[in-house]
Structures are given as C-alpha cells and as structure tokens.
Design an enzyme around this catalytic site. Structure first.
Site, short mmCIF file in Angstrom:
data_model
loop_
_atom_site.label_atom_id
_atom_site.label_comp_id
_atom_site.label_asym_id
_atom_site.label_seq_id
_atom_site.Cartn_x
_atom_site.Cartn_y
_atom_site.Cartn_z
N GLY A 56 0.78 -1.23 0.00
CA GLY A 56 0.00 0.00 0.00
C GLY A 56 0.81 1.28 0.00
O GLY A 56 0.26 2.36 -0.10
N GLY A 58 3.57 1.77 -2.13
CA GLY A 58 4.22 2.00 -3.42
C GLY A 58 5.67 1.56 -3.46
O GLY A 58 6.46 2.07 -4.25
N SER A 60 7.02 -1.24 -4.52
CA SER A 60 7.43 -1.90 -5.77
C SER A 60 7.72 -0.86 -6.85
O SER A 60 8.67 -0.98 -7.62
CB SER A 60 6.35 -2.87 -6.25
N ALA A 61 6.90 0.20 -6.89
CA ALA A 61 7.14 1.27 -7.87
C ALA A 61 8.42 2.02 -7.56
O ALA A 61 9.21 2.34 -8.46
CB ALA A 61 5.96 2.24 -7.88
N ALA A 62 8.65 2.31 -6.28
CA ALA A 62 9.88 3.00 -5.89
C ALA A 62 11.10 2.17 -6.28
O ALA A 62 12.13 2.72 -6.71
CB ALA A 62 9.87 3.25 -4.39
N ASP A 103 1.30 4.45 -9.47
CA ASP A 103 2.39 4.30 -8.50
C ASP A 103 3.74 4.69 -9.09
O ASP A 103 4.52 5.41 -8.46
CB ASP A 103 2.45 2.85 -7.99
#
Length: 267
Positions: A56, A58, A60-62, A103
């Site tokens: 929740g 983010g 994975s996006a970071a 994201d």
C-alpha cells in the site's frame, strides 16, 4: 555474467519473502525494457533507502523507478523523466499484472498528483495544497498480493458488470469532488471524503477487518478521516490529522494495535 540482487530496504515482517517472486519479475522486466542483459554483462543491484516496504505504500514502484534511474546514471544515458516513468511502468507489470500507472508516476515525479488512466497514455498533473497536510500511516502487518487482489476484483466485475459500473460511478464523483476540495484547502471536507472512499472500498471487498479496525481507531483518536491505502486485504491505512497534537494522538492510539506506525507531513 548474471544478476545479483541485494535487498537492504527496511520492510514489514515477511514482505520480502512474500513479494520476492513479484519483485524479481519486476526487476527483470525493467532491465529488459532498458535493454540491459545480465547474461551478456554481469549486473549487481543493491536496494536501500528509508522507505519501509509494506503493501500500500508504493514500494514496488519505488524499487523499479530507482532501478531505472540507476541504469541511467551507470550507463551515462540521458533518459527523460517520462522515459524513467515508462521503465517504471513496465517494471510494475511484475507486481500488478496490469498496473494503472499511478504508482510509478508518483515515484518518478513525486508530490501531490491528479492521475487519470485513459485508453491511451495516462494523464496527470501536479497539485498543491494551501497548507501542510499531516498524515499517519499504520500497517496491518499483512502483506497482500496485488496481482491476486486485482484478479479477484476483475472476476467480480466480469460476474456483475452493473454492480461494478455503479460503484465506479460513485467513485468518479467522489474523486472529482476531492480534487476541488484539495485545491480549496478544506481539510475537514477532505477527511469526510476519505471516509466515503473507504466505504466504497469496503463495498469493493478489498478492505478487511484489520484495516477497518485501524480506520475506526484513527477516527476515534481525532483523525479528520481515514481509509485503506493501496491493494487492500492487508497493507496500510492512512489517516488525515489537522494538527501536530492530533497527529501524535492518532499515532499513539494506532501504536497500541498496529505493528508499524509512521508519521509524515507534506505541503
């Protein structure tokens, strides 16, 4: 030659173990998009930072956006922010299956964003709030699979298109109203809209008892509004707190029932 990954990021318990397959897939998708072949040239990746990995937030996006930036710097490329974002989007497919793009866009550009997915490229623009926004995050301690949750919601949509369409109509109206509230700086109204949003997410079946308990505790401690954040069925909830004292009170209340609690402020 080969790929070595060292993941030194802070994380909630069992996040890395649960998400390892998705993270490995995301890394490989990002490298492939950028034309990097570890079989031809050995690659060693070390991930760190102070963003605590939890469903929740983010993470994975970071991770994939930072990877794209690292490749850009290591290879002395001149990738634009849009190209970094595009690489992040490809990487997010490993964690989301069919990502919305929000994201990776937030991880690339930062700040407060209005994001809209379209039939072609998504549209986003930066927004600003007239005053500081104080936030409290709390973790359920549960790591959910975004791919599995999204797949389940898709199945429910296909089984009852009318139900899903009606829900999305309410959601769209709420988001449009929230955008105007953000621009106007009305924290009290924003909090109420967060509460309404959580109710819609409950109806979508992506909340859970642990998230609902955290939301109720935050509101009882003085939060103007609270809702789940991200995938749902675990992960995080977010609470809006108007003052530093209330932010501290909400954090203290949540620390009694949540394994991890964080406070942050942004303008």
């Amino acid at each position: 030659p080969g790929l070595e990954v060292i993941d030194s990021r802070p994380a909630v318990p069992r996040y890395k173990e649960t998400k390892k397959h998705e993270c490995d897939k995301s890394i490989n998708l990002t490298l492939t998009h950028l034309g990097v072949d570890p079989k031809a040239r050995g690659v060693k990746l070390t991930f760190g930072g102070d963003l605590c990995c939890a469903s929740g937030i983010g993470a994975s996006a970071a991770q994939v956006v930072s990877l794209a930036r690292a490749v850009n710097a290591a290879d002395s490329r001149s990738l634009s922010e849009d190209e970094i974002n595009a690489a992040g989007y490809e990487g997010e497919k490993g964690s989301h299956g069919t990502p919305s793009g929000i994201d990776n866009t937030a991880a690339t550009f930062g700040g407060l964003l209005r994001f809209q997915r379209t039939d072609s490229a998504p549209v986003f623009e930066k927004k600003s709030f007239p005053s500081a926004i104080r936030i409290v995050y709390a973790s359920t301690g549960i790591t959910a699979s975004t791919t599995e949750v999204v797949g389940d919601v898709r199945s429910k949509k296909e089984a009852d298109e009318a139900w899903f369409s009606g829900l999305m109509g309410k959601y769209t109206t709420l988001v449009e109203e929230a955008e105007q509230v953000v621009v106007g700086g009305d924290l009290e109204k924003l909090g109420k809209l967060m509460d309404q949003n959580h109710a819609l997410l409950q109806e979508l079946t992506v909340s859970c008892k642990e998230l609902d308990d955290l939301v109720d505790a935050a509101r009882a401690a003085g939060a103007m509004g609270a809702k789940m954040s991200g995938t749902g069925r675990g992960g995080l909830m977010i609470a809006l707190t108007p003052t530093e004292d209330i932010q501290n009170n909400v954090a203290t209340a949540l620390e009694k029932i949540a394994p991890q609690v964080w406070k942050t402020t942004f303008a």
